[in-house]
Design a protein around this motif. Structure first.
Motif, PDB file in Angstrom:
ATOM      1  N   SER A  29       8.139 -10.243   4.820  1.00 45.63           N
ATOM      2  CA  SER A  29       8.085  -9.129   5.823  1.00 45.63           C
ATOM      3  C   SER A  29       9.132  -7.127   5.090  1.00 45.63           C
ATOM      4  CB  SER A  29       8.459  -9.373   6.993  1.00 45.63           C
ATOM      5  OG  SER A  29      10.288 -10.015   6.153  1.00 45.63           O
ATOM      6  N   ASN A  30       9.883  -7.789   4.139  1.00 39.49           N
ATOM      7  CA  ASN A  30      10.658  -7.271   3.328  1.00 39.49           C
ATOM      8  C   ASN A  30       9.512  -6.051   2.811  1.00 39.49           C
ATOM      9  OD1 ASN A  30      12.882  -7.740   4.406  1.00 39.49           O
ATOM     10  ND2 ASN A  30      13.412  -8.683   2.905  1.00 39.49           N
ATOM     11  N   TYR A  31       8.416  -6.201   2.563  1.00 42.44           N
ATOM     12  CA  TYR A  31       7.203  -5.320   1.392  1.00 42.44           C
ATOM     13  C   TYR A  31       6.342  -4.391   2.582  1.00 42.44           C
ATOM     14  CZ  TYR A  31       9.946  -7.554  -2.312  1.00 42.44           C
ATOM     15  OH  TYR A  31      11.123  -7.850  -3.634  1.00 42.44           O
ATOM     16  N   ASP A  32       6.523  -3.428   1.876  1.00 39.65           N
ATOM     17  CA  ASP A  32       4.918  -2.645   1.532  1.00 39.65           C
ATOM     18  C   ASP A  32       3.406  -3.535   0.874  1.00 39.65           C
ATOM     19  OD1 ASP A  32       6.301   0.447   1.916  1.00 39.65           O
ATOM     20  OD2 ASP A  32       5.738  -1.071   3.475  1.00 39.65           O
ATOM     21  N   THR A  52       6.189  -2.003   6.185  1.00 38.30           N
ATOM     22  CA  THR A  52       6.809  -3.792   6.337  1.00 38.30           C
ATOM     23  C   THR A  52       6.149  -4.265   7.462  1.00 38.30           C
ATOM     24  OG1 THR A  52       8.970  -2.725   7.404  1.00 38.30           O
ATOM     25  CG2 THR A  52       8.415  -2.886   5.203  1.00 38.30           C
ATOM     26  N   ASN A  73       3.074 -10.565   9.776  1.00 38.57           N
ATOM     27  CA  ASN A  73       4.461 -11.056   8.795  1.00 38.57           C
ATOM     28  C   ASN A  73       4.708 -13.115   9.489  1.00 38.57           C
ATOM     29  OD1 ASN A  73       4.757  -9.207   7.948  1.00 38.57           O
ATOM     30  ND2 ASN A  73       6.460  -8.377   9.327  1.00 38.57           N
TER      31      ASN A  73
END
Length: 118
Positions: A29-32, A52, A73
């Motif tokens: 969930s922290n990444y594109d 994200t 996510n």
């Protein structure tokens, strides 16, 4: 860290496929997230990206209106719904993560083959 794509296959022109990418080993969930494809004899081509939170999506012009990127996510999974497939969509499709605001990709999957053929 692992990204595992699935859902590829052979389909006739005009058909549909749904690709999935299961992520593990990092905070998804922290990444594109992105889909990148590579056709035989050609270099990698970015296809689509999602931020994200999943509320912003981006597409290569040639797939706009036909492909839809999404993410879950809670399930650490990225998707690509591909409709109205064309011969020129034939490629190995990879999912790749990227840190927001930073160029380049941090993690890659092994790819899933999509072949559009009559």
């Amino acid at each position: 860290v692992q990204l595992v794509e699935s859902g590829g296959g052979m389909v006739q022109p005009g058909g549909s496929l749904r690709l999935s990418c299961a992520a593990s080993g990092f905070t998804f969930s922290n990444y594109d997230m992105n889909w990148v494809r590579q056709a035989p004899g050609k270099g990698p081509e970015w296809v689509s990206g999602i931020n994200t939170g999943g509320d912003r999506t981006y597409y290569l012009d040639s797939v706009k209106g036909r492909f839809t990127i999404s993410r879950d996510n809670a399930k650490n999974t990225l998707y690509l719904q591909m409709n109205s497939l064309k011969h020129e969509d034939t490629a190995l499709y990879y999912c790749a993560s990227s840190w927001p605001g930073r160029n380049g990709y941090d993690h890659w999957g092994q790819g899933t083959q999509v072949t559009v053929s009559s």
